[in-house]
Write an enzyme that holds these catalytic residues in place. Structure first.
Site, mmCIF file in Angstrom:
data_model
loop_
_atom_site.group_PDB
_atom_site.id
_atom_site.type_symbol
_atom_site.label_atom_id
_atom_site.label_comp_id
_atom_site.label_asym_id
_atom_site.label_seq_id
_atom_site.Cartn_x
_atom_site.Cartn_y
_atom_site.Cartn_z
ATOM 1 N N ASN A 1 16.422 0.237 -26.252
ATOM 2 C CA ASN A 1 16.652 1.559 -25.680
ATOM 3 C C ASN A 1 18.007 2.154 -26.089
ATOM 4 O OD1 ASN A 1 16.547 3.822 -24.081
ATOM 5 N ND2 ASN A 1 16.164 2.733 -22.165
ATOM 6 N N GLU B 1 19.663 -8.820 -7.786
ATOM 7 C CA GLU B 1 19.702 -8.804 -9.252
ATOM 8 C C GLU B 1 21.004 -8.199 -9.783
ATOM 9 O OE1 GLU B 1 16.431 -6.588 -10.866
ATOM 10 O OE2 GLU B 1 17.501 -6.240 -12.727
ATOM 11 N N ARG C 1 11.172 -3.714 -4.836
ATOM 12 C CA ARG C 1 12.605 -3.553 -5.082
ATOM 13 C C ARG C 1 13.050 -2.233 -4.455
ATOM 14 N NH1 ARG C 1 15.473 -2.301 -10.875
ATOM 15 N NH2 ARG C 1 15.192 -0.184 -10.129
ATOM 16 N N GLU D 1 18.499 -9.573 -17.914
ATOM 17 C CA GLU D 1 17.699 -8.599 -18.676
ATOM 18 C C GLU D 1 18.358 -8.171 -19.992
ATOM 19 O OE1 GLU D 1 17.376 -5.566 -15.561
ATOM 20 O OE2 GLU D 1 18.605 -4.241 -16.780
ATOM 21 N N TRP E 1 27.091 0.167 -16.730
ATOM 22 C CA TRP E 1 25.794 0.768 -16.394
ATOM 23 C C TRP E 1 24.726 -0.279 -16.523
ATOM 24 C CZ3 TRP E 1 20.773 1.894 -17.677
ATOM 25 C CH2 TRP E 1 20.136 2.780 -16.757
ATOM 26 N N TYR F 1 22.156 4.914 -9.978
ATOM 27 C CA TYR F 1 21.286 4.100 -10.811
ATOM 28 C C TYR F 1 19.880 4.005 -10.212
ATOM 29 C CZ TYR F 1 18.704 0.123 -12.167
ATOM 30 O OH TYR F 1 17.655 -0.652 -12.533
ATOM 31 N N GLU G 1 8.557 -8.112 -12.840
ATOM 32 C CA GLU G 1 8.853 -6.703 -12.531
ATOM 33 C C GLU G 1 7.751 -5.823 -13.128
ATOM 34 O OE1 GLU G 1 12.461 -5.338 -14.396
ATOM 35 O OE2 GLU G 1 12.654 -3.638 -13.022
ATOM 36 N N HIS H 1 12.137 -9.256 -17.129
ATOM 37 C CA HIS H 1 12.440 -7.827 -17.055
ATOM 38 C C HIS H 1 11.163 -7.048 -17.352
ATOM 39 C CE1 HIS H 1 15.158 -4.406 -18.802
ATOM 40 N NE2 HIS H 1 14.911 -4.206 -17.528
ATOM 41 N N HIS I 1 8.784 -0.880 -7.801
ATOM 42 C CA HIS I 1 10.057 -0.190 -7.499
ATOM 43 C C HIS I 1 9.880 0.902 -6.442
ATOM 44 C CE1 HIS I 1 12.196 -0.903 -11.626
ATOM 45 N NE2 HIS I 1 11.713 -2.014 -11.117
ATOM 46 N N ASP J 1 11.376 0.778 -20.432
ATOM 47 C CA ASP J 1 11.840 0.857 -21.825
ATOM 48 C C ASP J 1 11.476 -0.397 -22.624
ATOM 49 O OD1 ASP J 1 13.639 -0.819 -20.618
ATOM 50 O OD2 ASP J 1 15.417 0.356 -21.128
ATOM 51 N N ASP K 1 18.533 -4.366 -6.994
ATOM 52 C CA ASP K 1 19.252 -4.461 -8.270
ATOM 53 C C ASP K 1 20.598 -3.744 -8.130
ATOM 54 O OD1 ASP K 1 20.073 -4.530 -10.894
ATOM 55 O OD2 ASP K 1 18.256 -3.608 -11.726
ATOM 56 N N HIS L 1 22.774 -3.617 -10.608
ATOM 57 C CA HIS L 1 23.078 -3.113 -11.943
ATOM 58 C C HIS L 1 24.524 -3.375 -12.351
ATOM 59 C CE1 HIS L 1 21.463 -0.656 -15.301
ATOM 60 N NE2 HIS L 1 20.388 -1.236 -14.851
ATOM 61 N N ARG M 1 16.035 -13.587 -15.887
ATOM 62 C CA ARG M 1 15.251 -12.367 -16.108
ATOM 63 C C ARG M 1 15.185 -11.936 -17.581
ATOM 64 N NH1 ARG M 1 15.963 -7.908 -14.384
ATOM 65 N NH2 ARG M 1 13.816 -7.561 -13.855
HETATM 66 C C1 CS2 Z 1 16.683 -2.153 -14.771
HETATM 67 C C2 CS2 Z 1 16.305 -1.406 -16.015
HETATM 68 O O1 CS2 Z 1 14.425 -2.718 -14.501
HETATM 69 C C3 CS2 Z 1 15.584 -3.047 -14.293
HETATM 70 O O2 CS2 Z 1 15.874 -4.037 -13.674
HETATM 71 O O3 CS2 Z 1 17.885 -2.776 -14.752
HETATM 72 O O4 CS2 Z 1 15.684 -0.245 -15.606
HETATM 73 C C4 CS2 Z 1 17.410 -1.046 -16.993
HETATM 74 O O5 CS2 Z 1 18.252 -0.111 -16.419
HETATM 75 C C5 CS2 Z 1 16.871 -0.524 -18.268
HETATM 76 O O6 CS2 Z 1 15.901 -1.394 -18.767
HETATM 77 C C6 CS2 Z 1 17.979 -0.319 -19.268
HETATM 78 O O7 CS2 Z 1 17.489 -0.213 -20.517
HETATM 79 MG MG MG Z 2 17.847 -4.581 -13.678
#
Ligand code: CS2
Ligand code: MG
Length: 405
Positions: free
Chosen positions: A37, A238, A147, A264, A405, A159, A341, A314, A122, A318, A212, A214, A285
């Protein structure tokens, strides 16, 4: 069985996906996902210029040798671009091997350890109540694990929550340049416990809850969060903190019993070796697309099983549906599989391009029984939806400092 041709196709049914198609001289083909991505074209060039020419004429059956050739053989190991390229080749070769054997890939890994794969969905909301309404909708659909992510009051964009924008393309406008998001640890802490107090009050204890972070917190802040959320019985927390320095998780672990998940963005087993070996995490993950394919994912799963660490691949939007298929075969096989997920199979255009054969019922996914990965890719349809440059957002603290991020 020789590799005759390798095609690299980028399409955009709402998000960019990089697909590899390996065609053998027997006419059998296999497909793999190489999506990175925001850096898609780097992988395309790497595959077209540097990988494909070396593989033409090689025996498609020697998955392990080709994996080693691309990893060990090139001198430059690891790295997101390199490993996404290797991953796609590896997945495509497993797809071919399954088709040749007339068996789904999970049979080649050792068969089924369970009848179906538990998914987590989600629930993202503009505020706590909205997130919980979303969660209720998903629970009614049959999901057993959710989640929870809520926007933080007084922050522009949080996020996982897109506000009034339908996707990241809309968020980026016409530029396109990375959109900017804001973070305040203080404001996050002011909100987060409320989300889980209210979730448990509303849904009771029979639904699994996840969250999450992040990587927005420092290790000691993650430890504090773990202590706060422990009593709400999360399946896992996470990406609490970044773990480039894997010792970060020692700090978190010594303060809290909350189960921890990470991985991830990891490209190899080396990125998680210390975390697993020192039992600093509970779920790993890694994704097949970013960690080099099915071959190393199997090794990570086996290594993790020695230390009571479960897999939780993960499954963000994306990663292409081909990656999800690869995960399904790993998940149904891995004795230490935890949870997958799941964010659906994409929009109608995506479903026309990627012909998935997985059924989802009551929050459980059933693996394809077709030979190979059990997913097909419609090249003609893909060509109608070409690549569009796009970036992941960047994150800044309120004073402008660039953050994770
Ligand atoms: C996230 C993702 O799914 C997740 O756990 O952390 O959405 C992540 O932000 C994206 O895959 C980033 O490319
Ligand atoms: Mg994540």
């Amino acid at each position: 069985m020789k590799i005759k041709e390798i095609k690299v196709i980028v399409c955009n049914p709402g998000r960019n996906f990089v697909t590899v198609k390996i065609i053998t001289d027997d006419g059998i083909y296999g497909i793999g996902d190489a999506t990175l991505n925001g850096r898609e074209m780097a992988v395309v060039t790497y595959l077209e210029e540097h990988v494909a020419p070396c593989l033409i004429g090689r025996d498609a059956q020697n998955i392990e040798d080709i994996w080693q050739y691309l990893y060990r053989g090139v001198y430059w190991r690891k790295g997101a671009v390199n490993m996404a390229a290797i991953a796609a080749i590896d997945m495509a070769l497993w797809d071919i091997k399954g088709k040749v054997a007339g068996l789904p890939v999970y049979q080649l890994l050792g068969g089924k350890s369970r009848k179906a794969v538990t998914l987590y969905a989600h629930a993202n909301g503009e505020n706590v109540e909205h997130t919980l309404d979303e969660a209720e909708r998903l629970i009614k659909e049959g999901f057993k694990a959710i989640r929870l992510q809520s926007a933080i009051p007084d922050l522009a964009v949080t996020y996982g929550v897109l506000g009034d924008k339908k996707d990241y393309f809309e968020l980026q406008g016409d530029r396109p340049l990375p959109p900017e998001q804001e973070w305040s640890t203080q404001k996050y802490f002011n909100m987060i416990e409320d989300l889980f107090i209210k979730a448990r009050a509303r849904f009771g204890n029979n639904v699994e809850l996840l969250h999450d972070v992040h990587s927005r917190l420092t290790p000691i802040e993650s430890a504090r969060l773990g202590k706060i959320l422990e009593k709400y019985n999360l399946l896992f927390l996470e990406d609490a903190s970044i773990a480039e320095n894997q010792d970060n998780y020692k700090i978190i672990r010594q303060h809290t019993t909350i189960p921890l998940a990470i991985g991830e963005t990891y490209n190899t087993i080396w990125d998680c070796k210390d975390l697993i070996q020192n039992q600093l995490i509970d779920y790993i993950r890694t994704a097949a697309t970013h960690a080099g394919g099915i071959t190393p994912m199997r090794r990570i799963a086996d290594f993790a099983s020695l230390y009571n660490v479960k897999t939780a691949p993960h499954g963000a939007p994306d990663l292409s549906p081909i990656c999800f298929s690869a995960h399904m075969h790993l998940n149904i096989w891995a004795p230490n599989f935890g949870i997958q997920e799941f964010v659906g199979f994409g929009n109608d255009i995506s479903k026309k391009i990627f012909k998935q054969d997985i059924s989802v019922e009551n929050g459980m996914a059933y693996v394809s029984e077709k030979p190979g990965l059990g997913i097909d890719f419609d090249e003609e349809e893909a060509k109608k939806h070409p690549y569009k440059r796009s970036y992941l957002p960047v994150c800044r603290l309120e004073d402008g400092t660039l953050w994770n991020w």
